[in-house]
Design a protein around this motif. Structure first.
Motif, PDB file in Angstrom:
ATOM      1  N   GLY A 408       0.818  -1.202   0.000  1.00  0.00           N
ATOM      2  CA  GLY A 408       0.000   0.000   0.000  1.00  0.00           C
ATOM      3  C   GLY A 408       0.855   1.256   0.000  1.00  0.00           C
ATOM      4  O   GLY A 408       0.579   2.225  -0.728  1.00  0.00           O
ATOM      5  N   ILE A 409       1.914   1.273   0.825  1.00  0.00           N
ATOM      6  CA  ILE A 409       2.825   2.415   0.821  1.00  0.00           C
ATOM      7  C   ILE A 409       3.458   2.594  -0.554  1.00  0.00           C
ATOM      8  O   ILE A 409       3.568   3.717  -1.078  1.00  0.00           O
ATOM      9  N   SER A 410       3.864   1.474  -1.152  1.00  0.00           N
ATOM     10  CA  SER A 410       4.504   1.551  -2.474  1.00  0.00           C
ATOM     11  C   SER A 410       3.532   2.077  -3.523  1.00  0.00           C
ATOM     12  O   SER A 410       3.917   2.881  -4.395  1.00  0.00           O
ATOM     13  N   TYR A 411       2.283   1.649  -3.470  1.00  0.00           N
ATOM     14  CA  TYR A 411       1.273   2.181  -4.400  1.00  0.00           C
ATOM     15  C   TYR A 411       1.050   3.677  -4.149  1.00  0.00           C
ATOM     16  O   TYR A 411       0.996   4.478  -5.088  1.00  0.00           O
ATOM     17  N   GLU A 412       0.925   4.046  -2.882  1.00  0.00           N
ATOM     18  CA  GLU A 412       0.657   5.454  -2.563  1.00  0.00           C
ATOM     19  C   GLU A 412       1.798   6.347  -3.026  1.00  0.00           C
ATOM     20  O   GLU A 412       1.575   7.419  -3.602  1.00  0.00           O
ATOM     21  N   ARG A 413       3.041   5.884  -2.834  1.00  0.00           N
ATOM     22  CA  ARG A 413       4.182   6.701  -3.212  1.00  0.00           C
ATOM     23  C   ARG A 413       4.416   6.705  -4.724  1.00  0.00           C
ATOM     24  O   ARG A 413       5.181   7.515  -5.221  1.00  0.00           O
ATOM     25  N   SER A 414       3.784   5.800  -5.434  1.00  0.00           N
ATOM     26  CA  SER A 414       3.885   5.808  -6.900  1.00  0.00           C
ATOM     27  C   SER A 414       2.579   6.297  -7.533  1.00  0.00           C
ATOM     28  O   SER A 414       2.260   5.974  -8.679  1.00  0.00           O
ATOM     29  N   GLN A 416      -0.665   5.697  -7.026  1.00  0.00           N
ATOM     30  CA  GLN A 416      -1.729   4.746  -7.359  1.00  0.00           C
ATOM     31  C   GLN A 416      -2.622   4.615  -6.120  1.00  0.00           C
ATOM     32  O   GLN A 416      -2.672   3.570  -5.485  1.00  0.00           O
ATOM     33  N   TRP A 417      -3.342   5.708  -5.825  1.00  0.00           N
ATOM     34  CA  TRP A 417      -4.042   5.782  -4.555  1.00  0.00           C
ATOM     35  C   TRP A 417      -5.132   4.735  -4.390  1.00  0.00           C
ATOM     36  O   TRP A 417      -5.284   4.149  -3.318  1.00  0.00           O
ATOM     37  N   GLU A 418      -5.890   4.471  -5.405  1.00  0.00           N
ATOM     38  CA  GLU A 418      -6.992   3.511  -5.256  1.00  0.00           C
ATOM     39  C   GLU A 418      -6.466   2.136  -4.862  1.00  0.00           C
ATOM     40  O   GLU A 418      -7.028   1.464  -3.986  1.00  0.00           O
ATOM     41  N   LEU A 419      -5.365   1.723  -5.511  1.00  0.00           N
ATOM     42  CA  LEU A 419      -4.761   0.440  -5.141  1.00  0.00           C
ATOM     43  C   LEU A 419      -4.186   0.495  -3.730  1.00  0.00           C
ATOM     44  O   LEU A 419      -4.283  -0.469  -2.960  1.00  0.00           O
ATOM     45  N   ALA A 420      -3.598   1.632  -3.378  1.00  0.00           N
ATOM     46  CA  ALA A 420      -3.026   1.789  -2.040  1.00  0.00           C
ATOM     47  C   ALA A 420      -4.103   1.682  -0.973  1.00  0.00           C
ATOM     48  O   ALA A 420      -3.953   0.951   0.013  1.00  0.00           O
ATOM     49  N   GLU A 421      -5.203   2.407  -1.149  1.00  0.00           N
ATOM     50  CA  GLU A 421      -6.263   2.391  -0.156  1.00  0.00           C
ATOM     51  C   GLU A 421      -6.830   0.981   0.023  1.00  0.00           C
ATOM     52  O   GLU A 421      -7.107   0.538   1.146  1.00  0.00           O
ATOM     53  N   ALA A 422      -6.971   0.272  -1.104  1.00  0.00           N
ATOM     54  CA  ALA A 422      -7.490  -1.099  -1.015  1.00  0.00           C
ATOM     55  C   ALA A 422      -6.558  -1.982  -0.185  1.00  0.00           C
ATOM     56  O   ALA A 422      -7.012  -2.808   0.620  1.00  0.00           O
ATOM     57  N   ASP A 423      -5.242  -1.797  -0.356  1.00  0.00           N
ATOM     58  CA  ASP A 423      -4.287  -2.599   0.418  1.00  0.00           C
ATOM     59  C   ASP A 423      -4.305  -2.230   1.892  1.00  0.00           C
ATOM     60  O   ASP A 423      -4.229  -3.105   2.771  1.00  0.00           O
ATOM     61  N   PHE A 424      -4.388  -0.949   2.192  1.00  0.00           N
ATOM     62  CA  PHE A 424      -4.446  -0.540   3.597  1.00  0.00           C
ATOM     63  C   PHE A 424      -5.683  -1.132   4.285  1.00  0.00           C
ATOM     64  O   PHE A 424      -5.609  -1.625   5.420  1.00  0.00           O
ATOM     65  N   ARG A 425      -6.798  -1.104   3.577  1.00  0.00           N
ATOM     66  CA  ARG A 425      -8.035  -1.633   4.168  1.00  0.00           C
ATOM     67  C   ARG A 425      -7.965  -3.161   4.272  1.00  0.00           C
ATOM     68  O   ARG A 425      -8.513  -3.748   5.205  1.00  0.00           O
ATOM     69  N   ARG A 426      -7.272  -3.798   3.327  1.00  0.00           N
ATOM     70  CA  ARG A 426      -7.085  -5.242   3.420  1.00  0.00           C
ATOM     71  C   ARG A 426      -6.198  -5.582   4.626  1.00  0.00           C
ATOM     72  O   ARG A 426      -6.464  -6.555   5.359  1.00  0.00           O
ATOM     73  N   ALA A 427      -5.171  -4.775   4.856  1.00  0.00           N
ATOM     74  CA  ALA A 427      -4.313  -4.990   6.022  1.00  0.00           C
ATOM     75  C   ALA A 427      -5.116  -4.877   7.307  1.00  0.00           C
ATOM     76  O   ALA A 427      -4.914  -5.642   8.262  1.00  0.00           O
ATOM     77  N   LEU A 428      -6.057  -3.940   7.346  1.00  0.00           N
ATOM     78  CA  LEU A 428      -6.891  -3.768   8.537  1.00  0.00           C
ATOM     79  C   LEU A 428      -7.897  -4.904   8.697  1.00  0.00           C
ATOM     80  O   LEU A 428      -8.321  -5.211   9.809  1.00  0.00           O
ATOM     81  N   GLU A 429      -8.299  -5.523   7.600  1.00  0.00           N
ATOM     82  CA  GLU A 429      -9.149  -6.711   7.702  1.00  0.00           C
ATOM     83  C   GLU A 429      -8.384  -7.848   8.388  1.00  0.00           C
ATOM     84  O   GLU A 429      -8.935  -8.579   9.212  1.00  0.00           O
ATOM     85  N   LEU A 430      -7.087  -7.986   8.023  1.00  0.00           N
ATOM     86  CA  LEU A 430      -6.268  -9.051   8.600  1.00  0.00           C
ATOM     87  C   LEU A 430      -5.890  -8.742  10.041  1.00  0.00           C
ATOM     88  O   LEU A 430      -5.816  -9.637  10.887  1.00  0.00           O
ATOM     89  N   PHE A 431      -5.633  -7.463  10.328  1.00  0.00           N
ATOM     90  CA  PHE A 431      -5.185  -7.054  11.666  1.00  0.00           C
ATOM     91  C   PHE A 431      -5.946  -5.778  12.034  1.00  0.00           C
ATOM     92  O   PHE A 431      -5.447  -4.666  11.869  1.00  0.00           O
ATOM     93  N   PRO A 432      -7.168  -5.934  12.526  1.00  0.00           N
ATOM     94  CA  PRO A 432      -7.981  -4.756  12.854  1.00  0.00           C
ATOM     95  C   PRO A 432      -7.274  -3.841  13.863  1.00  0.00           C
ATOM     96  O   PRO A 432      -6.629  -4.311  14.806  1.00  0.00           O
ATOM     97  N   ASP A 433      -7.400  -2.550  13.631  1.00  0.00           N
ATOM     98  CA  ASP A 433      -6.851  -1.523  14.521  1.00  0.00           C
ATOM     99  C   ASP A 433      -5.336  -1.563  14.630  1.00  0.00           C
ATOM    100  O   ASP A 433      -4.754  -1.129  15.629  1.00  0.00           O
TER     101      ASP A 433
END
Length: 570
Positions: A408-414, A416-433
């Motif tokens: 997600g960081i790599s997408y955001e820094r390149s 590609q925000w939509e892909l980045a946001e999806a990854d961040f939210r996926r990370a929160l699904e795996l590890f809430p909060d």
């Protein structure tokens, strides 16, 4: 502090004291001695050893020069050279413990067990109690006194730690003689005996169970170890081989030299856990001298050298790990880390690219390459490599959150925000909060001026989880600023500066917040502080403009530029 760790510390303390020799000011000696000492302080073992040799040419019987010289020879990997200095040091100081340790290790390496036994039991020698007992036992075993060796290991009862090591080595002794039932009886009655040495204990007991035709029990034992966090390539490799029905011999040790090597490596690992890198390196190097095929010793040396900033020596140690070892992947990743730390980022990435080509199904290799690319701000390539790593994970679990966060960081820094946001939210699904993810996603939303209420909630949760993290606390202050809650933003922003007083961005943010609550003199002070910490030029230019005309004018100018850009179709 336990008696065990205290013993380790006191036994090693005398090894590395740098004191000027009595003749340091003799003609021709001061220069090489001082150069040696300076190199030694930097852990520059190669140059220190050369300078000590020059100093010893002028003062050949100086015990401090001999002792420091042999330590630096060991540090740079020249144990044979250290042995030669140890012989000379023992002529001057017959009871010197470091010289004795080196000579005992060399006697083991040459299978001169009676010599090793005589040295380790010589009156007046002050070796660590645990090490002396273990080496005595293996020297007795090598001399043919099997019963004496077993009795020696049994006498290590001064405390729980010594007892565990003693019982484990007694079990190894029995297993090496083919008495697998006796070895398993010890390990079953005292499970702490195998646990105290980590991976090697688990592997040894699994191999012993397998020799007793209890392969299912061996696999279950390895599964338990994996479940308890001991997942590494050696355990996985052994488990796979047992599952396939392969005929596996007991090969943790072949002879008493291997037993001594494991004992010395145990001390090295214990010292490494105490952050005594120089002490630990000496023992790890000697373990390799005893058993050049002991890969764990090579990896420990490389890790210790890296911690001491000796990246070239670390790379060499990693290269000594053979390609057919289950730990080869870990060694190559470690070597790439050492290259990168030594300022050779391109060489590190090249090595990892080769590794992923050779091991295309390796999750570790793809992740290491992705991390290296992200570290060099090659974000688009990093995102691709993280995708390759994720592709190796059939069912992501909580522990895989960091992969999606990093991609997600790599997408955001390149950009590609939509892909980045999806990854961040996926990370929160795996590890809430998860606080790092909450902070990064929340801060990004603030900068994009999207979902500001949600962003505030995310960052508040992150701050609650990590109240002493200055960056996360800064994020909270900044989202409050973006929401126009200037008075509320002051406290967290001031707290962030307290936590990270020399960060240019956080000081700049505090200045903006203070300006908005009409504390303009303090705001200008914070902007000047921010400039003193050398921000990137674009940020520095903006701060200088704020000092010149104030934040209100800068915001008006930026708003005008945005309007002009939009009007021109930008």
């Amino acid at each position: 502090m336990t008696r065990f760790t205290s013993g380790l510390r006191s036994a090693g303390l005398a090894l590395f004291l740098l004191a000027a020799p009595a003749t340091a000011h003799a003609q021709g000696l001061a220069g090489p001695y001082l150069s040696a000492m300076q190199a030694d302080i930097r852990n520059d073992y190669a140059n220190a050893a050369d300078y000590y040799v020059r100093a010893l040419a002028r003062d050949p019987k100086n015990p401090m020069l001999l002792q420091n010289g042999l330590v630096t020879f060991i540090g740079r990997g020249d144990v044979d050279g250290a042995v030669a200095l140890a012989r000379r040091l023992r002529e001057v100081e017959p009871e010197n413990p470091i010289a004795t340790l080196v000579m005992v290790a060399d006697a083991f390496a040459s299978e001169e067990y009676e010599t090793a036994l005589a040295d380790v039991t010589r009156e007046g020698i002050e070796l660590n109690t645990l090490l002396a007992g273990l080496l005595k036992g293996w020297a007795e075993a090598g001399s043919g006194a099997f019963s004496d060796a077993a009795a020696t290991f049994e006498t290590l009862r001064q405390n729980d730690a010594l007892a565990a090591f003693g019982q484990f080595n007694k079990a190894l002794l029995l297993a090496s003689a083919g008495d697998f039932e006796g070895a398993e009886d010890i390990l079953a009655r005292t499970p702490e005996a195998a646990a105290v040495v980590g991976r090697v204990g688990l592997v040894a007991r699994a191999q012993i169970l397998n020799q007793l035709d209890r392969t299912a029990d061996a696999i279950a034992l390895l599964d338990e170890g994996l479940a308890n966090g001991l997942e590494d390539a050696v355990i996985l490799d052994l488990r796979d081989r047992l599952m396939s029905g392969e005929d596996i011999a007991f090969d943790v040790l072949d002879d008493p030299r291997d037993g001594a090597a494991q004992a010395v490596l145990s001390i090295a690992a214990a010292l490494g856990r105490e952050n005594a890198e120089r002490f630990a390196l000496v023992y790890a190097r000697l373990a390799s001298h005893l058993n050049p095929e002991l890969v764990e010793a090579q990896l420990l040396q490389a890790e210790l050298l890296g911690l001491q900033g000796q990246f070239e020596l670390a790379s060499q140690a990693y290269l000594d790990v053979p390609r057919d070892s289950p730990l080869y992947l870990a060694a190559e990743i470690g070597r790439a880390d050492a290259l990168a730390a030594d300022g050779q980022a391109d060489a590190a990435i090249e090595a990892l690219n080769r590794l992923t080509a050779d091991f295309p199904d390796s999750f570790m290799a793809h992740t290491a390459l992705a991390d290296a690319l992200r570290g060099e701000e090659r974000f688009a390539e990093a995102a691709e490599s993280y995708s390759d790593a994720i592709a190796q994970v059939e069912n992501p679990t909580r522990g895989h959150w960091f992969l999606f966060y990093s991609r997600g960081i790599s997408y955001e820094r390149s950009d590609q925000w939509e892909l980045a946001e999806a990854d961040f939210r996926r990370a929160l699904e795996l590890f809430p909060d998860q606080p790092l993810v909450l902070n990064y996603l929340g801060y990004s939303l603030v900068e994009l001026r999207r979902n500001l209420d949600e962003a505030q909630t995310m960052i508040e949760k992150a701050v609650a989880a990590r109240p002493t993290d200055g960056y996360i606390t800064d994020s909270l202050g900044w989202v409050l600023y973006r929401l126009g809650k200037y008075e509320e933003a002051v406290a967290p922003m001031e707290r962030a500066v307290q936590l990270l007083p020399d960060d240019s961005v956080i000081n700049d943010h505090l200045g903006d917040v203070l300006w908005m609550v009409d504390r303009k003199r303090e705001a200008r002070f914070q902007w000047r502080r921010a400039l003193s910490f050398e921000p990137e030029e674009e940020e520095a230019e903006r701060i200088r403009r704020k000092l010149e005309v104030g934040l209100d004018q800068v915001l008006e100018e930026e708003a005008g530029e945005s309007t002009d850009t939009a009007a021109n179709g930008g």
